[in-house]
Design a protein around this motif. Sequence first.
Motif, PDB file in Angstrom:
ATOM      1  N   VAL A 197       0.821  -1.085  -0.079  1.00 54.82           N
ATOM      2  CA  VAL A 197      -0.096   0.046  -0.121  1.00 54.82           C
ATOM      3  C   VAL A 197       0.993   1.343   0.050  1.00 54.82           C
ATOM      4  CG1 VAL A 197      -1.605   1.183   1.361  1.00 54.82           C
ATOM      5  CG2 VAL A 197      -1.770  -1.225   1.179  1.00 54.82           C
ATOM      6  N   LYS A 198       0.672   2.163  -0.905  1.00 53.86           N
ATOM      7  CA  LYS A 198       1.399   3.404  -1.019  1.00 53.86           C
ATOM      8  C   LYS A 198       0.393   4.475  -1.223  1.00 53.86           C
ATOM      9  CE  LYS A 198       2.838   1.351  -5.310  1.00 53.86           C
ATOM     10  NZ  LYS A 198       3.879   0.390  -5.850  1.00 53.86           N
ATOM     11  N   PRO A 199       1.070   5.748  -1.391  1.00 51.07           N
ATOM     12  CA  PRO A 199      -0.158   7.099  -1.800  1.00 51.07           C
ATOM     13  C   PRO A 199      -0.498   6.833  -3.105  1.00 51.07           C
ATOM     14  CG  PRO A 199       2.150   7.669  -0.540  1.00 51.07           C
ATOM     15  CD  PRO A 199       2.291   6.157  -1.011  1.00 51.07           C
ATOM     16  N   GLY A 200       0.134   6.195  -4.155  1.00 52.83           N
ATOM     17  CA  GLY A 200      -0.450   6.162  -5.416  1.00 52.83           C
ATOM     18  C   GLY A 200      -1.404   5.264  -5.673  1.00 52.83           C
ATOM     19  N   PHE A 206      -9.002   1.919  -1.240  1.00 47.04           N
ATOM     20  CA  PHE A 206     -10.108   2.271  -0.295  1.00 47.04           C
ATOM     21  C   PHE A 206     -11.417   2.426  -0.922  1.00 47.04           C
ATOM     22  CE2 PHE A 206      -6.401   4.405   2.297  1.00 47.04           C
ATOM     23  CZ  PHE A 206      -6.226   3.490   2.925  1.00 47.04           C
ATOM     24  N   ALA A 207     -11.320   2.263  -2.345  1.00 42.82           N
ATOM     25  CA  ALA A 207     -12.848   2.283  -2.783  1.00 42.82           C
ATOM     26  C   ALA A 207     -13.282   0.670  -3.003  1.00 42.82           C
ATOM     27  CB  ALA A 207     -12.562   2.843  -4.211  1.00 42.82           C
ATOM     28  N   VAL A 208     -12.523  -0.200  -2.656  1.00 32.73           N
ATOM     29  CA  VAL A 208     -12.908  -1.613  -2.482  1.00 32.73           C
ATOM     30  C   VAL A 208     -13.991  -1.805  -1.559  1.00 32.73           C
ATOM     31  CG1 VAL A 208     -12.306  -3.966  -2.645  1.00 32.73           C
ATOM     32  CG2 VAL A 208     -10.806  -2.191  -3.818  1.00 32.73           C
ATOM     33  N   SER A 209     -14.912  -2.794  -1.837  1.00 34.23           N
ATOM     34  CA  SER A 209     -16.147  -3.192  -0.742  1.00 34.23           C
ATOM     35  C   SER A 209     -15.275  -3.616   0.529  1.00 34.23           C
ATOM     36  CB  SER A 209     -16.930  -4.128  -1.545  1.00 34.23           C
ATOM     37  OG  SER A 209     -17.745  -4.710  -0.611  1.00 34.23           O
ATOM     38  N   ASN A 210     -15.777  -3.355   1.317  1.00 37.68           N
ATOM     39  CA  ASN A 210     -15.251  -3.770   2.750  1.00 37.68           C
ATOM     40  C   ASN A 210     -13.709  -3.793   2.956  1.00 37.68           C
ATOM     41  OD1 ASN A 210     -17.555  -4.999   4.059  1.00 37.68           O
ATOM     42  ND2 ASN A 210     -17.777  -6.512   2.520  1.00 37.68           N
ATOM     43  N   VAL A 211     -13.194  -3.002   2.427  1.00 41.44           N
ATOM     44  CA  VAL A 211     -11.938  -2.293   2.829  1.00 41.44           C
ATOM     45  C   VAL A 211     -11.969  -1.119   3.672  1.00 41.44           C
ATOM     46  CG1 VAL A 211      -9.550  -1.475   2.244  1.00 41.44           C
ATOM     47  CG2 VAL A 211     -10.662  -3.369   1.072  1.00 41.44           C
ATOM     48  N   ALA A 219       5.755   2.179   3.347  1.00 40.23           N
ATOM     49  CA  ALA A 219       5.301   3.500   3.446  1.00 40.23           C
ATOM     50  C   ALA A 219       4.929   4.252   4.745  1.00 40.23           C
ATOM     51  CB  ALA A 219       4.068   3.731   2.529  1.00 40.23           C
ATOM     52  N   SER A 220       5.112   3.473   5.789  1.00 42.63           N
ATOM     53  CA  SER A 220       4.644   4.103   7.298  1.00 42.63           C
ATOM     54  C   SER A 220       5.981   4.838   7.639  1.00 42.63           C
ATOM     55  CB  SER A 220       4.224   3.128   8.039  1.00 42.63           C
ATOM     56  OG  SER A 220       4.824   2.175   8.460  1.00 42.63           O
ATOM     57  N   LEU A 221       7.290   4.385   7.128  1.00 44.19           N
ATOM     58  CA  LEU A 221       8.299   4.818   7.709  1.00 44.19           C
ATOM     59  C   LEU A 221       8.538   6.419   7.489  1.00 44.19           C
ATOM     60  CD1 LEU A 221      10.762   1.691   6.793  1.00 44.19           C
ATOM     61  CD2 LEU A 221       9.506   2.026   8.889  1.00 44.19           C
ATOM     62  N   LYS A 222       7.850   6.998   6.416  1.00 47.34           N
ATOM     63  CA  LYS A 222       7.901   8.232   6.366  1.00 47.34           C
ATOM     64  C   LYS A 222       6.765   8.968   6.536  1.00 47.34           C
ATOM     65  CE  LYS A 222      12.431   8.647   4.896  1.00 47.34           C
ATOM     66  NZ  LYS A 222      13.288   9.395   5.560  1.00 47.34           N
ATOM     67  N   ALA A 223       6.775  10.026   7.420  1.00 49.98           N
ATOM     68  CA  ALA A 223       5.592  10.730   7.661  1.00 49.98           C
ATOM     69  C   ALA A 223       4.836  11.323   6.397  1.00 49.98           C
ATOM     70  CB  ALA A 223       5.723  11.887   8.475  1.00 49.98           C
ATOM     71  N   SER A 224       5.329  11.830   5.440  1.00 43.63           N
ATOM     72  CA  SER A 224       4.794  12.357   4.219  1.00 43.63           C
ATOM     73  C   SER A 224       4.206  11.269   3.363  1.00 43.63           C
ATOM     74  CB  SER A 224       5.813  13.014   3.405  1.00 43.63           C
ATOM     75  OG  SER A 224       6.720  12.179   2.879  1.00 43.63           O
ATOM     76  N   ASP A 225       4.602  10.034   3.424  1.00 44.01           N
ATOM     77  CA  ASP A 225       3.860   8.935   2.696  1.00 44.01           C
ATOM     78  C   ASP A 225       2.646   8.431   3.305  1.00 44.01           C
ATOM     79  OD1 ASP A 225       5.935   9.064   0.578  1.00 44.01           O
ATOM     80  OD2 ASP A 225       7.144   7.688   1.252  1.00 44.01           O
ATOM     81  N   PHE A 226       2.977   8.214   4.657  1.00 44.71           N
ATOM     82  CA  PHE A 226       1.681   7.588   5.726  1.00 44.71           C
ATOM     83  C   PHE A 226       0.726   8.742   5.701  1.00 44.71           C
ATOM     84  CE2 PHE A 226       0.656   5.283   9.767  1.00 44.71           C
ATOM     85  CZ  PHE A 226      -0.067   4.446   9.193  1.00 44.71           C
ATOM     86  N   SER A 227       1.019  10.134   5.820  1.00 45.18           N
ATOM     87  CA  SER A 227      -0.034  10.890   6.007  1.00 45.18           C
ATOM     88  C   SER A 227      -0.754  10.997   4.684  1.00 45.18           C
ATOM     89  CB  SER A 227       0.490  12.254   6.427  1.00 45.18           C
ATOM     90  OG  SER A 227       1.553  12.803   5.405  1.00 45.18           O
ATOM     91  N   ALA A 228      -0.187  10.826   3.494  1.00 48.62           N
ATOM     92  CA  ALA A 228      -1.174  10.865   2.209  1.00 48.62           C
ATOM     93  C   ALA A 228      -1.969   9.769   2.005  1.00 48.62           C
ATOM     94  CB  ALA A 228       0.029  10.720   1.058  1.00 48.62           C
ATOM     95  N   ILE A 229      -1.525   8.562   2.820  1.00 48.41           N
ATOM     96  CA  ILE A 229      -2.375   7.304   2.702  1.00 48.41           C
ATOM     97  C   ILE A 229      -3.548   7.560   3.739  1.00 48.41           C
ATOM     98  CG2 ILE A 229      -2.471   5.043   3.516  1.00 48.41           C
ATOM     99  CD1 ILE A 229       0.266   4.696   2.332  1.00 48.41           C
ATOM    100  N   ILE A 230      -3.243   8.397   4.649  1.00 51.85           N
ATOM    101  CA  ILE A 230      -4.409   8.864   5.666  1.00 51.85           C
ATOM    102  C   ILE A 230      -5.374   9.717   5.073  1.00 51.85           C
ATOM    103  CG2 ILE A 230      -4.965   9.648   7.840  1.00 51.85           C
ATOM    104  CD1 ILE A 230      -1.959   8.895   8.742  1.00 51.85           C
ATOM    105  N   THR A 231      -4.737  10.650   4.352  1.00 46.34           N
ATOM    106  CA  THR A 231      -5.726  11.674   3.494  1.00 46.34           C
ATOM    107  C   THR A 231      -6.645  10.823   2.619  1.00 46.34           C
ATOM    108  OG1 THR A 231      -4.040  13.267   3.905  1.00 46.34           O
ATOM    109  CG2 THR A 231      -5.792  13.699   2.162  1.00 46.34           C
ATOM    110  N   ALA A 232      -6.105   9.815   2.106  1.00 51.14           N
ATOM    111  CA  ALA A 232      -6.998   8.993   0.939  1.00 51.14           C
ATOM    112  C   ALA A 232      -8.034   8.431   1.567  1.00 51.14           C
ATOM    113  CB  ALA A 232      -5.944   7.993   0.155  1.00 51.14           C
TER     114      ALA A 232
END
Length: 236
Positions: A197-200, A206-211, A219-232
């Motif tokens: 799982v990555k920002p791209g 996250f649009a998939v059913s029951n995810v 991607a959790s090792l860098k705040a910028s990458d992980f925060s982009a996933i959280i934003t998604a």
Amino acid sequence: MNGSAAALAELQALAALSTSDSTDILICPPSTLISRAKSVAGNVALGGQDCHASTSGAHTGDVAADMLKDAGASYVILGHSERREDHNERDEDVRSKAKTAWDAGLVTVICVGESLSEREADNTLDIIGGQLAGSIPDGATGENLVVAYEPIWAIGTGKVPTMSQIGEVHDFMRMRLERRFGEGVGRTVPLLYGGSVKPGNAEEIFAVSNVDGALVGGASLKASDFSAIITALDAA
């Protein structure tokens, strides 16, 4: 097995970037960092990467669930594929650990997933069904259990299942949880997808059913990458 005290700067940056009230954010650092991470984590919850099935005893090198709780953790990951493979953990081992973790007041993130050979043999749902039945104790609720689907062949490889493959497994897990624990519990247990799982690709996943979220590795090792996933996830 990543991270030293210097990595806490990334956690502090993540806490500053992630101010969402609608998304639960969890970081599971090495146990050596949990107590120090607590001081900079902000609204980010902390968890352990494993715990022992016993509450205490002569188990040199292992960590008890109560110790994780005492250090500041509120979650623990159990049955991660690397634990299952590197340490030969069986479903019954994960189940025993989960009972102990619940007794300590920790939320368990129980991982399930198939190997590439099992996927190619069309055995994925049989494997996932067996792991769910064997790894999750009775007494699961939407408050003490999170389930993470992590296809072993997709972890750290850059390979990602198709969205239909992810959806098939997540729909199956939801159905199995509802059948075993009832709709009230089965529908409230969060289901996470993990595996490159990555920002791209986060928005599409996250649009998939029951995810309901993601179990994020590199991607959790860098705040910028992980925060982009959280934003998604916030936008999903």
